[in-house]
Motif scaffolding. Structure first.
Motif, short mmCIF file in Angstrom:
data_model
loop_
_atom_site.label_atom_id
_atom_site.label_comp_id
_atom_site.label_asym_id
_atom_site.label_seq_id
_atom_site.Cartn_x
_atom_site.Cartn_y
_atom_site.Cartn_z
N GLU B 230 -8.22 18.26 -17.92
CA GLU B 230 -8.10 16.98 -18.63
C GLU B 230 -8.64 15.84 -17.77
O GLU B 230 -9.35 14.95 -18.26
CB GLU B 230 -6.62 16.73 -18.98
CG GLU B 230 -6.40 15.56 -19.89
CD GLU B 230 -4.92 15.36 -20.24
OE1 GLU B 230 -4.56 14.25 -20.61
OE2 GLU B 230 -4.13 16.33 -20.12
N ARG B 272 -9.77 17.49 -29.59
CA ARG B 272 -8.68 17.12 -28.67
C ARG B 272 -7.42 16.77 -29.44
O ARG B 272 -6.31 17.13 -29.04
CB ARG B 272 -9.09 15.93 -27.81
CG ARG B 272 -10.10 16.26 -26.75
CD ARG B 272 -9.95 15.35 -25.54
NE ARG B 272 -10.31 13.96 -25.80
CZ ARG B 272 -11.53 13.47 -25.75
NH1 ARG B 272 -12.56 14.25 -25.50
NH2 ARG B 272 -11.75 12.19 -25.95
N PRO B 277 -8.69 21.23 -25.63
CA PRO B 277 -9.32 20.33 -24.66
C PRO B 277 -10.84 20.49 -24.66
O PRO B 277 -11.36 21.59 -24.43
CB PRO B 277 -8.71 20.75 -23.33
CG PRO B 277 -8.24 22.16 -23.53
CD PRO B 277 -7.91 22.30 -24.99
#
Lengths: 328, 328
Positions: B230, B272, B277
């Motif tokens: 992230e 997302r 992700p």
């Protein structure tokens, strides 16, 4: 104790993008706009004995919540100026700013409210005073006091006494037109207010934006004076791109553009490549406004309507400033 | 006097965007990239007595013009280092960088040329020396000397002696993947070289870009060390947005984005929002690269392929640095 006023919306060619004072709505830069004929708000303010609170009707429906609070807060400013703190008002507004045209109604809305409200309570404000009052309802609304090309001088004083709009040229000076190009969109939106706040606070590009503005302003005023369409178009388009660039550097980054926003931008550039002068500007949303000259109206409208996912194209001439439709 | 080397392309997560020296190719900022397994160039350099000029074949066709000049100019650097000024070379290159994948081949191309050329002429350069040499052919190519995550340290010396790449982590450290998303486009393009030059010289945002980079670099290196996807994704995406923001302030302004570029950006943000992700980065063109993790490969590929006007999606793992396939 009753007055009705009409105010037109305006489109910024040099963008207002950032506040130095959130309460007084004082900007970090001067801006410049064109008032539009096609979109306006008519508002009647009626201060009545016996009311225990302000009442606000918009397009025949009573309004509550945040929009009501902003209107009532603004009436409080008018009451404070006049010294008549105990009078509440019934406010009746009609927006001729179709949602489908993609204009925010706050500019015409607060300009009409300021004009009608101040007259209704017995104030006789100069244009400068009215612009300063209007500014405290919605920043860009202070430019809608005047018709044609209008500059909002940012001023320097902490009390806002030198932050107000002045007319650069009346609507009759030059017939530059605007096509409001609306897009279909289901994206969630960050408000103009929140977007500029986040940008001022976090974008590494904000200083560069501010530094570039005095030149943009000086040059666009030359272009308006000389009726140099290419000049004002290039400056307005570049200024809009700079404003939107600042949001890409914010933390977290964001953009108001959608894919169709870019399609419209490319179509406008293609029009220029074909010899048709047209320039775009974009506010805090995905819709695009296109500047053009009257002789190109037919081809501009047709070309913009053919872009996939464009839902609406609305045309407008330069418009007038505040007018009063009745004071009793 | 003959050597063959293979080099992989790389994708910048912190962008190289601006030169402080055009001849030595010295950057105004440090950058950071991931070398990719899927895309590479294999080059044989054969210095032969009797040749009266350099000869360059790419993908079985002889090359002339500007591309030839860049290669021959680069061989001149190698000749100058080795002191063998009278030797010309036959250069035979094969790009496994499909045009449809939307990668420039200059990074893998100049890295392979530098490695094969220096070995062929009898030089035994360290990785650092090889990176400095490669940099003078194409800036971003200096990162392709190494596999995995690589930083190009901008350096400070006017002679470029401290401007070279170093490995931050090898490809085996972390399996972060890249989907190269290619768009159909018939737009004319401003080259990376011309775009960065105009931006450095005219954009009011360039200083802000430079000021924001040390933090981006420090944080992404932490993210690589900690395998925090992230973190590296957010930094890479924000860094790319900042680079592209600078072009919007150039004079005249320009953008590498097309409407479909924005569609891909929104699709990645929607992924997302669904808990997958994924982060995008964009170089000096309309195509998009998407960072993702191996476990999400199937959904990433399917989702990206479904975007209208996306013509090709190519997947890649982290790749190795320079390898030598034969030195005679």
């Amino acid at each position: 104790m009753k007055a009705t006023a009409k105010a037109h919306t305006n489109i910024a060619l040099i963008k207002y993008w950032g506040k130095r004072d959130e309460d007084l709505i004082l900007p970090t830069n001067s801006s410049l706009s064109l008032t539009l004929d096609g979109f306006y708000t008519t508002t009647t303010v009626d201060f009545q004995e016996g009311l225990t609170r302000d009442v606000f009707h918009l397009n025949k429906e009573e309004v509550f919540g945040e929009a009501y609070n902003r209107v009532s807060h603004f009436l409080e400013l008018i009451r404070n100026i006049s010294g008549k703190q105990d009078l509440y008002a019934k406010v009746t507004s009609h927006n001729e700013v179709p949602t489908a045209a993609g204009f925010a109604s706050s500019a015409s809305g607060f300009a009409a409210l300021a004009a009608a409200g101040s007259r209704a309570i017995g104030l006789d404000l100069s244009d400068e005073e009215l612009s300063k009052l209007t500014r405290q309802g919605s920043g860009s609304a202070c430019r809608s006091i005047y018709g044609g090309f209008v500059e909002w001088k940012m001023g320097e004083n902490p009390d806002g006494s030198d932050s107000y709009a002045v007319q650069i040229a009346p609507s009759a000076h030059w017939d530059v037109r605007i096509a409001a190009v609306n897009l279909s969109s289901n994206m969630k939106k960050i408000s103009s207010r929140a977007g500029m706040k986040r940008t001022v606070e976090t974008s590494p590009f904000y200083d560069g934006w501010l530094e570039s503005l005095p030149k943009d302003l000086a040059q666009i005023k030359e272009g308006i004076r000389d009726k140099d369409f290419e000049k004002i178009g290039e400056i307005a388009e570049a200024n809009c791109l700079k404003m939107h660039a600042t949001t890409l550097g914010a933390n977290p980054p964001f953009t108001y553009w959608h894919d169709t926003t870019m399609s419209v931008m490319y179509v406008v550039q293609e029009l220029r490549a074909k010899g048709i002068p047209a320039y775009f500007t974009i506010d805090a949303g995905p819709n695009v406004k296109v500047l053009y000259l009257p002789e190109d109206e037919a081809v501009i409208e047709k070309t913009l309507r053919e872009i996939p996912n464009v839902t609406n194209v609305t045309l407008s001439k330069p418009g007038p400033g505040i007018s009063y439709l009745g004071v009793e």
